[in-house]
Design a protein around this motif. Sequence first.
Motif, PDB file in Angstrom:
ATOM      1  N   PRO A   1       0.819  -1.215   0.000  1.00 34.41           N
ATOM      2  CA  PRO A   1       0.000   0.000   0.000  1.00 34.41           C
ATOM      3  C   PRO A   1       0.852   1.264   0.000  1.00 34.41           C
ATOM      4  CG  PRO A   1       0.040  -0.978   2.180  1.00 34.41           C
ATOM      5  CD  PRO A   1       0.750  -1.925   1.262  1.00 34.41           C
ATOM      6  N   LYS A   2       0.333   2.282  -0.630  1.00 34.58           N
ATOM      7  CA  LYS A   2       0.951   3.607  -0.577  1.00 34.58           C
ATOM      8  C   LYS A   2       0.694   4.191   0.812  1.00 34.58           C
ATOM      9  CE  LYS A   2       1.780   3.679  -5.083  1.00 34.58           C
ATOM     10  NZ  LYS A   2       2.421   2.441  -5.366  1.00 34.58           N
ATOM     11  N   ILE A   3       1.474   5.180   1.187  1.00 37.66           N
ATOM     12  CA  ILE A   3       1.360   5.736   2.535  1.00 37.66           C
ATOM     13  C   ILE A   3      -0.021   6.337   2.794  1.00 37.66           C
ATOM     14  CG2 ILE A   3       2.327   8.020   2.030  1.00 37.66           C
ATOM     15  CD1 ILE A   3       3.901   7.619   4.754  1.00 37.66           C
ATOM     16  N   THR A   4      -0.615   6.972   1.797  1.00 44.24           N
ATOM     17  CA  THR A   4      -1.946   7.559   1.995  1.00 44.24           C
ATOM     18  C   THR A   4      -3.008   6.477   2.177  1.00 44.24           C
ATOM     19  OG1 THR A   4      -2.203   7.761  -0.398  1.00 44.24           O
ATOM     20  CG2 THR A   4      -1.467   9.720   0.791  1.00 44.24           C
ATOM     21  N   THR A   5      -2.891   5.387   1.434  1.00 46.52           N
ATOM     22  CA  THR A   5      -3.828   4.268   1.571  1.00 46.52           C
ATOM     23  C   THR A   5      -3.681   3.638   2.949  1.00 46.52           C
ATOM     24  OG1 THR A   5      -3.694   3.852  -0.795  1.00 46.52           O
ATOM     25  CG2 THR A   5      -4.541   2.061   0.582  1.00 46.52           C
ATOM     26  N   HIS A   6      -2.448   3.442   3.382  1.00 42.47           N
ATOM     27  CA  HIS A   6      -2.192   2.859   4.700  1.00 42.47           C
ATOM     28  C   HIS A   6      -2.785   3.739   5.803  1.00 42.47           C
ATOM     29  CE1 HIS A   6      -0.093   1.078   8.109  1.00 42.47           C
ATOM     30  NE2 HIS A   6       0.266   2.308   8.440  1.00 42.47           N
ATOM     31  N   PHE A   7      -2.562   5.049   5.699  1.00 46.51           N
ATOM     32  CA  PHE A   7      -3.058   5.954   6.732  1.00 46.51           C
ATOM     33  C   PHE A   7      -4.579   5.918   6.803  1.00 46.51           C
ATOM     34  CE2 PHE A   7      -4.209  10.070   8.557  1.00 46.51           C
ATOM     35  CZ  PHE A   7      -3.464  10.030   9.721  1.00 46.51           C
ATOM     36  N   LYS A   8      -5.254   5.905   5.671  1.00 44.64           N
ATOM     37  CA  LYS A   8      -6.725   5.828   5.655  1.00 44.64           C
ATOM     38  C   LYS A   8      -7.204   4.516   6.285  1.00 44.64           C
ATOM     39  CE  LYS A   8      -7.354   8.729   1.611  1.00 44.64           C
ATOM     40  NZ  LYS A   8      -7.695   8.754   0.192  1.00 44.64           N
ATOM     41  N   TRP A   9      -6.530   3.405   5.930  1.00 38.45           N
ATOM     42  CA  TRP A   9      -6.875   2.107   6.513  1.00 38.45           C
ATOM     43  C   TRP A   9      -6.671   2.131   8.023  1.00 38.45           C
ATOM     44  CZ3 TRP A   9      -3.282  -0.917   9.127  1.00 38.45           C
ATOM     45  CH2 TRP A   9      -3.757  -2.141   9.576  1.00 38.45           C
ATOM     46  N   PHE A  10      -5.544   2.669   8.465  1.00 41.91           N
ATOM     47  CA  PHE A  10      -5.217   2.713   9.888  1.00 41.91           C
ATOM     48  C   PHE A  10      -6.260   3.530  10.652  1.00 41.91           C
ATOM     49  CE2 PHE A  10      -2.776   4.147  13.609  1.00 41.91           C
ATOM     50  CZ  PHE A  10      -2.334   2.926  14.077  1.00 41.91           C
ATOM     51  N   GLU A  11      -6.645   4.682  10.122  1.00 39.62           N
ATOM     52  CA  GLU A  11      -7.674   5.510  10.752  1.00 39.62           C
ATOM     53  C   GLU A  11      -8.996   4.749  10.853  1.00 39.62           C
ATOM     54  OE1 GLU A  11      -7.670   9.125  11.721  1.00 39.62           O
ATOM     55  OE2 GLU A  11      -5.664   8.336  12.034  1.00 39.62           O
TER      56      GLU A  11
END
Length: 66
Positions: free
Chosen positions: A33-43
């Motif tokens: 995953p790209k960092i933005t995708t990871h951050f959205k998933w994590f949130e």
Amino acid sequence: MIKLRPATQDDWARLFAWRHDAPQESFLSGELPKITTHFKWFEYVLASKTTTIMIAVDDSSGKSVG
């Protein structure tokens, strides 16, 4: 001894780095995953009422290990 604690907002970058760690990549399928995708998933997961991410912590050093 290893203890578990729930992930917090401060853990998102650590989990991203662990996910992109070369030895672990060989066990995972699909595109990283790209960092933005990871951050959205994590949130999303942190806000979930049914899912909890647990972080393993070395009790003697206080270091997150997995």
